[in-house]
Design a protein around this motif. Sequence first.
Motif: not given
Length: 125
Positions: A10-12, A17-18, A84-85, A121-123
């Motif tokens: 989870l990322v803003q 992420l890699r 830059n997700l 992957v959750t943005v």
Amino acid sequence: VQLQAFGGGLVQAGGSLRLSCAASGRTLVNHGVGWFRQAPGKEREFVAALKWGGGSTTYDDAVKGRFTISKDNAKNTVYLQMNNLEPKDTAVYYCATGRGIVTSSLGNVRAYAYWGQGTQVTVSS
């Protein structure tokens, strides 16, 4: 060939992420390796791919300039650096490989014979 994908999370929005895709059972010489993603209710779509031998890469237009695919020969591993997700990047990401995939078919999901289990992957916005 067995593939194991990991590195999701989870990322803003705007974060990075890699993802890693570790292959075992066979070296990836003469293989194409790709990353695909699938969001809920949508078809699996191409993200990026490379040809192991020559190292040439290709990207979907939606990720070009933000994502980078690379490989580590010694570790038999492919990476997907995602910068830059955006919330629209939210999906389960899969790595896949197949022997002898021609460059023009790297974006074709049907060209790949072996698939990893996927990593979420959750943005968030």
